[in-house]
Scaffold this motif. Structure first.
Motif, PDB file in Angstrom:
ATOM      1  N   SER A 220       0.820  -1.204   0.000  1.00  0.00           N
ATOM      2  CA  SER A 220       0.000   0.000   0.000  1.00  0.00           C
ATOM      3  C   SER A 220       0.857   1.259   0.000  1.00  0.00           C
ATOM      4  CB  SER A 220      -0.923  -0.005   1.216  1.00  0.00           C
ATOM      5  OG  SER A 220      -1.558   1.243   1.376  1.00  0.00           O
ATOM      6  N   ALA A 221       1.815   1.345   0.893  1.00  0.00           N
ATOM      7  CA  ALA A 221       2.630   2.554   1.028  1.00  0.00           C
ATOM      8  C   ALA A 221       3.454   2.822  -0.221  1.00  0.00           C
ATOM      9  CB  ALA A 221       3.542   2.437   2.248  1.00  0.00           C
ATOM     10  N   LEU A 222       4.082   1.794  -0.775  1.00  0.00           N
ATOM     11  CA  LEU A 222       4.905   1.992  -1.962  1.00  0.00           C
ATOM     12  C   LEU A 222       4.053   2.399  -3.166  1.00  0.00           C
ATOM     13  CD1 LEU A 222       7.460  -0.924  -1.573  1.00  0.00           C
ATOM     14  CD2 LEU A 222       7.838   1.507  -1.157  1.00  0.00           C
ATOM     15  N   SER A 223       2.849   1.871  -3.249  1.00  0.00           N
ATOM     16  CA  SER A 223       1.943   2.270  -4.320  1.00  0.00           C
ATOM     17  C   SER A 223       1.551   3.744  -4.187  1.00  0.00           C
ATOM     18  CB  SER A 223       0.690   1.388  -4.290  1.00  0.00           C
ATOM     19  OG  SER A 223      -0.259   1.831  -5.225  1.00  0.00           O
ATOM     20  N   GLN A 224       1.305   4.197  -2.974  1.00  0.00           N
ATOM     21  CA  GLN A 224       0.912   5.587  -2.756  1.00  0.00           C
ATOM     22  C   GLN A 224       2.032   6.570  -3.057  1.00  0.00           C
ATOM     23  OE1 GLN A 224      -0.435   4.875   1.319  1.00  0.00           O
ATOM     24  NE2 GLN A 224      -2.502   5.506   0.751  1.00  0.00           N
ATOM     25  N   LEU A 225       3.266   6.118  -3.055  1.00  0.00           N
ATOM     26  CA  LEU A 225       4.400   6.989  -3.335  1.00  0.00           C
ATOM     27  C   LEU A 225       4.702   7.146  -4.817  1.00  0.00           C
ATOM     28  CD1 LEU A 225       6.934   5.844  -0.583  1.00  0.00           C
ATOM     29  CD2 LEU A 225       6.003   8.149  -0.845  1.00  0.00           C
ATOM     30  N   GLU A 226       4.018   6.401  -5.671  1.00  0.00           N
ATOM     31  CA  GLU A 226       4.424   6.299  -7.067  1.00  0.00           C
ATOM     32  C   GLU A 226       4.434   7.627  -7.818  1.00  0.00           C
ATOM     33  OE1 GLU A 226       1.931   3.307  -8.762  1.00  0.00           O
ATOM     34  OE2 GLU A 226       3.109   1.642  -7.909  1.00  0.00           O
ATOM     35  N   LEU A 227       3.579   8.583  -7.464  1.00  0.00           N
ATOM     36  CA  LEU A 227       3.522   9.862  -8.166  1.00  0.00           C
ATOM     37  C   LEU A 227       4.221  10.982  -7.399  1.00  0.00           C
ATOM     38  CD1 LEU A 227      -0.144   9.790  -9.556  1.00  0.00           C
ATOM     39  CD2 LEU A 227       1.974   9.090 -10.685  1.00  0.00           C
ATOM     40  N   GLU A 228       4.938  10.638  -6.342  1.00  0.00           N
ATOM     41  CA  GLU A 228       5.645  11.636  -5.550  1.00  0.00           C
ATOM     42  C   GLU A 228       7.006  11.983  -6.183  1.00  0.00           C
ATOM     43  OE1 GLU A 228       4.236  13.158  -2.816  1.00  0.00           O
ATOM     44  OE2 GLU A 228       2.506  12.039  -3.583  1.00  0.00           O
ATOM     45  N   PRO A 229       7.612  13.113  -5.775  1.00  0.00           N
ATOM     46  CA  PRO A 229       8.895  13.526  -6.374  1.00  0.00           C
ATOM     47  C   PRO A 229       9.989  12.470  -6.267  1.00  0.00           C
ATOM     48  CG  PRO A 229       7.959  15.331  -5.121  1.00  0.00           C
ATOM     49  CD  PRO A 229       7.093  14.129  -4.844  1.00  0.00           C
ATOM     50  N   HIS A 230      10.016  11.743  -5.158  1.00  0.00           N
ATOM     51  CA  HIS A 230      10.983  10.650  -4.971  1.00  0.00           C
ATOM     52  C   HIS A 230      10.188   9.384  -4.643  1.00  0.00           C
ATOM     53  CE1 HIS A 230      14.344  13.463  -5.052  1.00  0.00           C
ATOM     54  NE2 HIS A 230      13.675  14.229  -4.215  1.00  0.00           N
ATOM     55  N   PRO A 231       9.687   8.690  -5.661  1.00  0.00           N
ATOM     56  CA  PRO A 231       8.742   7.590  -5.425  1.00  0.00           C
ATOM     57  C   PRO A 231       9.345   6.354  -4.772  1.00  0.00           C
ATOM     58  CG  PRO A 231       9.307   7.758  -7.755  1.00  0.00           C
ATOM     59  CD  PRO A 231       9.899   8.957  -7.097  1.00  0.00           C
TER      60      PRO A 231
END
Length: 371
Positions: free
Chosen positions: A186-197
């Motif tokens: 869940s957490a890694l998926s939520q980071l996918e569109l962040e500046p440092h995914p």
């Protein structure tokens, strides 16, 4: 063609199939799955740091689960594990050894499944957590110290014909780290569109060790460059056990930070997936919980403070090396459960904790909300 079952020698054949039991188990699994589908995923909160740092800090907010903490995932996984392994039957009580949050979540899940639940808790557990366990339909059985919880839970299970759920043994094996209910996925998926995914660091505490095992396994499975740091607390065996590579290391006192830290290295702790450990003083954990609470406008528990101190240490070292990137940690549970302990000045003073110096250090190292 002869289809008879006339063997040259008679086979021993015992049939224990029970259609009613299978139907009962199937209904409980359906309820667990329905609960998962009704629940939205927990939020990933971005914490503002100075933009020139080019470092992002994220909190996976597990306090928004229906039972109020990170342990909701563990409770669902443990009950599912027991059901699919044929360990639970109608009318059997479930017994757990817990310092609070796990028992709150397990009581919630047990009531949903129609299963009696008893929590074995140490004396001194937050009165608010006890009230939450009982409000969810659970019963509390108090022992003097954390070191006797598991033995007493096993004894009660044998006496009452129940099942000792044993979070400290089963957490890492009950959790499906690649899929179902996985906090790491869940957490890694939520980071996918962040500046440092792909985060540089993930920081978690250790109570059972199940969360660190979940993250550590997935990071290796996906061949990510992310490192895993476990933040430990005073009076806990995990740090020394990991440093000395001694899975049998013990301490003679219990943790004062509810939900994390244990007097022995628990079976669910998987040292091989941990890249780094940081031991955080209890006063620092409480100061950080208060500091973050002021920034968020709502209280968080002291285990979240432990995570924040370790994250601050890692971010400071990233800055020293001129690194950019992201750091992910967990908001484990709400601080309202600790109004009469970690957020009570008199109680804090009675523990001998001086929070001021830690607060000042955090404000320098991690100026939250500064743009």
């Amino acid at each position: 063609m002869d289809h008879s079952t006339a063997w040259p020698q008679r086979l021993e054949d015992v049939d224990r199939s029970d259609d009613a039991l299978r139907a009962w188990v199937a209904e409980r699994i359906r309820r667990l799955e329905a609960d998962g589908r009704r629940s939205a995923d927990t939020h990933l909160v971005s914490v503002d740091l100075p933009p020139e740092w080019d470092i992002q800090l994220y909190l996976k907010d597990e306090s928004t689960h229906a039972s109020g903490s990170l342990k909701h995932r563990l409770a669902r996984s443990l009950f599912l594990f027991a059901l699919v392994n044929g360990q639970l039957r109608p009318g059997m009580p479930v017994i757990e050894a817990s310092s609070g949050s796990t028992a709150v979540s397990e009581a919630h899940v047990a009531r949903m499944l129609g299963i009696p639940f008893v929590a074995v808790i140490p004396r001194g557990t937050s009165s608010r957590k006890i009230a939450l366990i009982e409000a969810a339909g659970g019963h509390c059985h108090v022992v003097e110290g954390a070191e006797s919880m598991s033995r007493e839970a096993q004894r009660l299970a044998e006496e009452r014909g129940g099942l000792f759920l044993d979070q400290f043994t089963h957490a890492e094996r009950a959790t499906d780290w690649r899929g179902n209910n996985s906090i790491a996925v869940s957490a890694l998926s939520q980071l996918e569109l962040e500046p440092h995914p792909v985060p540089r660091w993930i920081v978690v505490g250790a109570g059972t060790g199940g969360t660190s095992a979940t993250f550590g396994r997935l990071l290796r499975y996906r061949s990510l460059r992310t490192s895993l740091c476990v933040a430990d607390v005073e009076n806990s065996a995990f740090f020394e056990g990991w440093v000395r590579q001694d899975p049998h290391h013990t301490t003679d006192r219990g943790s004062r930070i509810e939900g994390i830290g244990r007097p022995q290295v628990e079976p669910s702790f998987v040292p091989g997936v941990v890249d780094r450990m940081i031991r955080v003083p209890d006063a620092a954990s409480v100061a950080a919980a208060r500091y973050l609470s002021e920034h968020l406008g709502r209280r968080v528990g002291a285990s979240t403070g432990t995570n924040l101190v370790a994250a601050a240490q890692l971010i400071a070292q990233m800055r020293e090396r001129g690194e950019s990137g992201s750091v992910l940690t967990l908001l484990c549970d709400p601080g309202d459960r600790y109004a009469d302990t970690y957020f009570d000045d008199d109680w804090v003073a009675s523990q001998g904790w001086e929070l001021g110096p830690w607060r000042e250090a955090l404000e320098r190292m991690l100026p939250l909300g500064r743009r």
